[in-house]
Design an enzyme around this catalytic site. Sequence first.
Site, PDB file in Angstrom:
ATOM      1  N   TYR A   1      -9.049  -2.660   0.210  1.00  0.00           N
ATOM      2  CA  TYR A   1      -8.185  -3.014  -0.910  1.00  0.00           C
ATOM      3  C   TYR A   1      -8.589  -4.390  -1.425  1.00  0.00           C
ATOM      4  O   TYR A   1      -8.727  -5.318  -0.637  1.00  0.00           O
ATOM      5  CB  TYR A   1      -6.739  -3.225  -0.479  1.00  0.00           C
TER       6      TYR A   1
ATOM      7  N   LYS B   1      -3.992  -3.414  -7.182  1.00  0.00           N
ATOM      8  CA  LYS B   1      -4.933  -3.081  -6.109  1.00  0.00           C
ATOM      9  C   LYS B   1      -6.090  -2.260  -6.654  1.00  0.00           C
ATOM     10  O   LYS B   1      -5.883  -1.305  -7.407  1.00  0.00           O
ATOM     11  CB  LYS B   1      -4.233  -2.262  -5.017  1.00  0.00           C
TER      12      LYS B   1
ATOM     13  N   HIS C   1       3.857   1.539  -0.607  1.00  0.00           N
ATOM     14  CA  HIS C   1       4.097   0.101  -0.528  1.00  0.00           C
ATOM     15  C   HIS C   1       3.941  -0.578  -1.888  1.00  0.00           C
ATOM     16  O   HIS C   1       3.165  -0.146  -2.728  1.00  0.00           O
ATOM     17  CB  HIS C   1       3.105  -0.547   0.442  1.00  0.00           C
TER      18      HIS C   1
ATOM     19  N   ASP D   1       7.737   2.887   7.131  1.00  0.00           N
ATOM     20  CA  ASP D   1       7.492   3.928   6.132  1.00  0.00           C
ATOM     21  C   ASP D   1       8.440   5.106   6.333  1.00  0.00           C
ATOM     22  O   ASP D   1       8.961   5.663   5.370  1.00  0.00           O
ATOM     23  CB  ASP D   1       6.037   4.384   6.188  1.00  0.00           C
TER      24      ASP D   1
END
Length: 187
Positions: free
Chosen positions: A137, A77, A67, A175
């Site tokens: 995250y 991140k 992603h 995905d």
Amino acid sequence: MKLIQTRIPDVVIVEPAVFGDERGWFFESYSERKFHDGLAALGLPKPRPFVQDNESHSKAGVLRGLHYQLPPHPQGKLVRVVAGAAFDVAVDIRRGSPTFGQWVGVELTADNKRQLWIPEGFAHGFVALVDDTRFLYKTTDFYAKDCERAIRFDDPAIGIEWPDAVDRRLLAAKDADAPRLHSAELP
């Protein structure tokens, strides 16, 4: 806090100083000053401030990714596992980068307490290696559905060497149906 560059120098492993005794352990999971100073010592830029924290919970074999978000909402991140274990991956999707299309993978576990810094311009994904894996995250921008994109986790042009734990039955549709790198909309 110790910062270690990976084979893609912009992606950095963060190892905390852990203080333990017979009662248990303590560590500083994040210090902006130490993180920024550590990046500067490696010749890397200071990221934008973290504005959102996310948490996921996964069964063994669940793969999430790859992603990323397009401008104007790209996300850096800082990720870690607080329960269980995951194989975490960053893929350079910055056009013109000398490491474009290359990947780096690191095992993050509740036991090793490592974190991975993934700057803007990278796709990110992980596979849970055990049941009850909790993944945290910190992101440098807010989630923006209209900017969200994905790349196939098994794109042969990238060639990620995923552990055998990946269970294709546990992939999200977005995905499983993601485009390959050569046809993805990139930043």
